[in-house]
Design a protein around this motif. Structure first.
Motif, PDB file in Angstrom:
ATOM      1  N   ARG A   1     -15.040  24.311 -26.709  1.00  0.00           N
ATOM      2  CA  ARG A   1     -14.203  23.985 -25.544  1.00  0.00           C
ATOM      3  C   ARG A   1     -14.974  24.169 -24.239  1.00  0.00           C
ATOM      4  NH1 ARG A   1     -10.430  26.498 -29.057  1.00  0.00           N
ATOM      5  NH2 ARG A   1      -8.767  25.044 -29.665  1.00  0.00           N
ATOM      6  N   ARG A   2     -15.800  25.219 -24.158  1.00  0.00           N
ATOM      7  CA  ARG A   2     -16.610  25.418 -22.950  1.00  0.00           C
ATOM      8  C   ARG A   2     -17.591  24.271 -22.760  1.00  0.00           C
ATOM      9  NH1 ARG A   2     -16.492  30.961 -24.345  1.00  0.00           N
ATOM     10  NH2 ARG A   2     -18.447  30.769 -25.507  1.00  0.00           N
ATOM     11  N   ALA A   3     -18.215  23.837 -23.849  1.00  0.00           N
ATOM     12  CA  ALA A   3     -19.157  22.717 -23.767  1.00  0.00           C
ATOM     13  C   ALA A   3     -18.439  21.442 -23.339  1.00  0.00           C
ATOM     14  CB  ALA A   3     -19.833  22.518 -25.118  1.00  0.00           C
ATOM     15  N   ALA A   4     -17.244  21.205 -23.879  1.00  0.00           N
ATOM     16  CA  ALA A   4     -16.475  20.018 -23.517  1.00  0.00           C
ATOM     17  C   ALA A   4     -16.074  20.057 -22.042  1.00  0.00           C
ATOM     18  CB  ALA A   4     -15.239  19.909 -24.403  1.00  0.00           C
ATOM     19  N   ALA A   5     -15.751  21.253 -21.536  1.00  0.00           N
ATOM     20  CA  ALA A   5     -15.380  21.375 -20.128  1.00  0.00           C
ATOM     21  C   ALA A   5     -16.577  21.062 -19.228  1.00  0.00           C
ATOM     22  CB  ALA A   5     -14.853  22.781 -19.853  1.00  0.00           C
ATOM     23  N   LEU A   6     -17.764  21.537 -19.602  1.00  0.00           N
ATOM     24  CA  LEU A   6     -18.960  21.260 -18.809  1.00  0.00           C
ATOM     25  C   LEU A   6     -19.303  19.774 -18.820  1.00  0.00           C
ATOM     26  CD1 LEU A   6     -21.177  24.289 -19.901  1.00  0.00           C
ATOM     27  CD2 LEU A   6     -20.242  23.889 -17.617  1.00  0.00           C
ATOM     28  N   ALA A   7     -18.991  19.100 -19.927  1.00  0.00           N
ATOM     29  CA  ALA A   7     -19.262  17.663 -20.051  1.00  0.00           C
ATOM     30  C   ALA A   7     -18.138  16.814 -19.482  1.00  0.00           C
ATOM     31  CB  ALA A   7     -19.497  17.308 -21.514  1.00  0.00           C
ATOM     32  N   ARG A   8     -17.124  17.438 -18.910  1.00  0.00           N
ATOM     33  CA  ARG A   8     -15.934  16.754 -18.378  1.00  0.00           C
ATOM     34  C   ARG A   8     -15.177  16.005 -19.480  1.00  0.00           C
ATOM     35  NH1 ARG A   8     -18.717  19.297 -15.187  1.00  0.00           N
ATOM     36  NH2 ARG A   8     -18.820  18.958 -12.940  1.00  0.00           N
ATOM     37  N   ALA A   9     -15.345  16.443 -20.737  1.00  0.00           N
ATOM     38  CA  ALA A   9     -14.620  15.805 -21.837  1.00  0.00           C
ATOM     39  C   ALA A   9     -13.239  16.413 -22.021  1.00  0.00           C
ATOM     40  CB  ALA A   9     -15.420  15.931 -23.138  1.00  0.00           C
ATOM     41  N   ASP A  10     -13.047  17.662 -21.565  1.00  0.00           N
ATOM     42  CA  ASP A  10     -11.734  18.294 -21.717  1.00  0.00           C
ATOM     43  C   ASP A  10     -10.659  17.552 -20.933  1.00  0.00           C
ATOM     44  OD1 ASP A  10     -12.854  18.990 -19.264  1.00  0.00           O
ATOM     45  OD2 ASP A  10     -11.830  20.923 -19.198  1.00  0.00           O
ATOM     46  N   GLU A  11     -11.112  16.787 -19.922  1.00  0.00           N
ATOM     47  CA  GLU A  11     -10.164  16.046 -19.078  1.00  0.00           C
ATOM     48  C   GLU A  11      -9.315  15.082 -19.899  1.00  0.00           C
ATOM     49  OE1 GLU A  11      -9.085  12.312 -17.172  1.00  0.00           O
ATOM     50  OE2 GLU A  11     -10.948  12.581 -18.286  1.00  0.00           O
ATOM     51  N   PHE A  12      -9.895  14.439 -20.932  1.00  0.00           N
ATOM     52  CA  PHE A  12      -9.099  13.531 -21.763  1.00  0.00           C
ATOM     53  C   PHE A  12      -8.682  14.176 -23.079  1.00  0.00           C
ATOM     54  CE2 PHE A  12     -13.252  12.654 -23.679  1.00  0.00           C
ATOM     55  CZ  PHE A  12     -12.949  12.435 -25.011  1.00  0.00           C
ATOM     56  N   ILE A  13      -9.453  15.138 -23.576  1.00  0.00           N
ATOM     57  CA  ILE A  13      -9.110  15.760 -24.855  1.00  0.00           C
ATOM     58  C   ILE A  13      -7.807  16.553 -24.734  1.00  0.00           C
ATOM     59  CG2 ILE A  13      -9.820  17.465 -26.584  1.00  0.00           C
ATOM     60  CD1 ILE A  13     -12.712  16.653 -26.071  1.00  0.00           C
ATOM     61  N   ASP A  14      -7.628  17.278 -23.629  1.00  0.00           N
ATOM     62  CA  ASP A  14      -6.429  18.100 -23.452  1.00  0.00           C
ATOM     63  C   ASP A  14      -5.168  17.256 -23.332  1.00  0.00           C
ATOM     64  OD1 ASP A  14      -7.834  20.450 -23.609  1.00  0.00           O
ATOM     65  OD2 ASP A  14      -8.131  20.640 -21.438  1.00  0.00           O
ATOM     66  N   ARG A  15      -5.318  15.967 -22.996  1.00  0.00           N
ATOM     67  CA  ARG A  15      -4.143  15.099 -22.879  1.00  0.00           C
ATOM     68  C   ARG A  15      -3.717  14.519 -24.225  1.00  0.00           C
ATOM     69  NH1 ARG A  15      -6.757  12.469 -18.332  1.00  0.00           N
ATOM     70  NH2 ARG A  15      -6.830  10.579 -19.604  1.00  0.00           N
ATOM     71  N   LEU A  16      -4.557  14.638 -25.236  1.00  0.00           N
ATOM     72  CA  LEU A  16      -4.229  14.104 -26.559  1.00  0.00           C
ATOM     73  C   LEU A  16      -3.245  15.018 -27.267  1.00  0.00           C
ATOM     74  CD1 LEU A  16      -7.855  13.109 -27.658  1.00  0.00           C
ATOM     75  CD2 LEU A  16      -6.044  11.561 -26.906  1.00  0.00           C
ATOM     76  N   PRO A  17      -2.287  14.461 -28.020  1.00  0.00           N
ATOM     77  CA  PRO A  17      -1.275  15.294 -28.694  1.00  0.00           C
ATOM     78  C   PRO A  17      -1.884  16.369 -29.589  1.00  0.00           C
ATOM     79  CG  PRO A  17      -0.657  12.975 -28.800  1.00  0.00           C
ATOM     80  CD  PRO A  17      -2.030  13.022 -28.230  1.00  0.00           C
ATOM     81  N   LEU A  18      -2.957  16.040 -30.295  1.00  0.00           N
ATOM     82  CA  LEU A  18      -3.591  17.003 -31.200  1.00  0.00           C
ATOM     83  C   LEU A  18      -4.833  17.645 -30.598  1.00  0.00           C
ATOM     84  CD1 LEU A  18      -3.276  15.109 -34.631  1.00  0.00           C
ATOM     85  CD2 LEU A  18      -1.804  16.899 -33.696  1.00  0.00           C
ATOM     86  N   GLY A  19      -5.161  17.329 -29.363  1.00  0.00           N
ATOM     87  CA  GLY A  19      -6.297  17.951 -28.694  1.00  0.00           C
ATOM     88  C   GLY A  19      -7.593  17.783 -29.464  1.00  0.00           C
ATOM     89  N   TYR A  20      -8.273  18.903 -29.705  1.00  0.00           N
ATOM     90  CA  TYR A  20      -9.572  18.877 -30.383  1.00  0.00           C
ATOM     91  C   TYR A  20      -9.450  18.544 -31.869  1.00  0.00           C
ATOM     92  CZ  TYR A  20     -11.668  20.779 -26.177  1.00  0.00           C
ATOM     93  OH  TYR A  20     -12.097  20.939 -24.884  1.00  0.00           O
ATOM     94  N   ASP A  21      -8.240  18.577 -32.391  1.00  0.00           N
ATOM     95  CA  ASP A  21      -8.019  18.209 -33.797  1.00  0.00           C
ATOM     96  C   ASP A  21      -7.706  16.723 -33.958  1.00  0.00           C
ATOM     97  OD1 ASP A  21      -8.405  20.806 -34.813  1.00  0.00           O
ATOM     98  OD2 ASP A  21      -6.356  21.367 -34.254  1.00  0.00           O
ATOM     99  N   THR A  22      -7.823  15.956 -32.868  1.00  0.00           N
ATOM    100  CA  THR A  22      -7.591  14.515 -32.932  1.00  0.00           C
ATOM    101  C   THR A  22      -8.653  13.850 -33.806  1.00  0.00           C
ATOM    102  OG1 THR A  22      -6.597  14.516 -30.734  1.00  0.00           O
ATOM    103  CG2 THR A  22      -7.380  12.399 -31.580  1.00  0.00           C
ATOM    104  N   LEU A  23      -8.197  13.022 -34.721  1.00  0.00           N
ATOM    105  CA  LEU A  23      -9.107  12.320 -35.625  1.00  0.00           C
ATOM    106  C   LEU A  23      -9.599  11.039 -34.957  1.00  0.00           C
ATOM    107  CD1 LEU A  23     -10.054  12.868 -38.592  1.00  0.00           C
ATOM    108  CD2 LEU A  23      -8.357  11.177 -39.299  1.00  0.00           C
TER     109      LEU A  23
END
Length: 306
Positions: A177-199
């Motif tokens: 999650r820290r790596a995703a935040a630094l890459a600005r990927a958390d911006e769209f991942i956190d909006r997904l219903p399953l978050g990081y478990d999205t397939l």
């Protein structure tokens, strides 16, 4: 058959005829599928039969460090006899530095990156890393020091967590999650219903180009390698995604050696050094302003791109 066959029998023949000829119609489709399968199988067989690079007699490992001094000395490489992709490259790369490789298509930029990644070996010349001959370094050990972001990153079938954790399979969820935040990927991942478990599907099915690029960038942050090679990470992205990735790259570049293969010249203006390549050779080096004042090959490239 007019007058000799009633409507019911005639209608039955009309319905039956297409089914009768269906196997013949399908035969053409099956034939083309068979030829495609044979072509694919031939490439697979060719790949399996390709000999592995000859292992050095003595394999060395690089002492643990985050400071790299890479030197290319009269490096030459040809994909086939008589067609040299690199012709006597002399180049030095140091930590921390952001170096941009620019030049027309076919200038040798990607070949140079492939040599540094260890995918190919020079036909002549020498590449040294902190005084060690790269040809004698253990390839797996050397690649621990490198994070590579190709123009089209490979996304595999699996969850977003699994795709980011490819860089470090032992990483915990919080590190991902820290790596995703630094890459600005958390911006769209956190909006997904399953978050990081999205397939996601093979080749990033279900992700936009910018989202896939940010997932690949998160891998680089998670790996935390001291040497990062980028093959124009912002190419073919919309303005919003390009801005997010450029912000992340500013963070990634700190205290690292960053080598950027650039196709769009406006992305290299802030580089510490711009290396201009042409016909397999380094023809100019310097900062953006210096090269513009020199009125050489770089200035002509900028003028042509304007």
């Amino acid at each position: 058959m007019w007058g000799d066959m009633d409507f019911q029998n005639g209608f039955f023949v009309l319905l039956l005829a297409p089914e009768f000829y269906l196997p013949l119609r399908n035969m053409g489709t099956y034939y083309h599928s068979r030829m495609e399968a044979i072509g694919a199988a031939e490439r697979i067989v060719e790949l399996f039969e390709m000999p592995l690079p000859e292992a050095p007699a003595v394999v060395e490992t690089l002492p643990e460090t985050r400071s790299l001094d890479i030197r290319l000395q009269d490096v030459r490489f040809a994909y086939e006899p008589g067609r040299e992709a690199l012709r006597g490259i002399d180049l030095a790369l140091h930590t921390p530095e952001r170096v941009a490789l620019v030049g027309a298509s076919g200038a040798g930029k990607s070949t140079l990156a492939s040599l540094l990644l260890g995918f190919i070996r020079p036909d002549a010349g020498r590449i040294e890393v902190n005084g060690h001959d790269l040809a004698r370094l253990d390839p797996d050990d050397w690649r621990r020091y490198i994070a590579w972001l190709p123009q089209r990153p490979r996304i595999f079938h699996g969850t977003l967590l699994e795709n980011i954790r490819l860089a470090r399979p032992d990483a915990g969820p919080d590190e991902v999650r820290r790596a995703a935040a630094l890459a600005r990927a958390d911006e769209f991942i956190d909006r997904l219903p399953l978050g990081y478990d999205t397939l996601v599907g093979e080749r990033g099915q279900g992700l936009s180009g910018g989202q896939a690029q940010r997932v690949a960038l998160a891998r680089a942050f998670l790996k935390d390698a001291p040497f990062v090679i980028l093959d124009e990470a912002t190419a073919s992205l919309d303005a919003e995604n390009e801005a997010l990735i450029e912000q992340a790259l500013e963070t990634l570049a700190k205290d690292r050696l960053l080598l950027v293969i650039a196709h769009r010249l406006r992305t290299v203006e802030r580089a510490d050094r711009i290396v201009v390549m042409s016909d397999g050779q380094v023809i100019e080096q310097g900062r953006h302003a210096e090269l513009l004042q020199g009125q050489g090959a770089y200035a002509r490239l900028v003028e042509a791109a304007a």
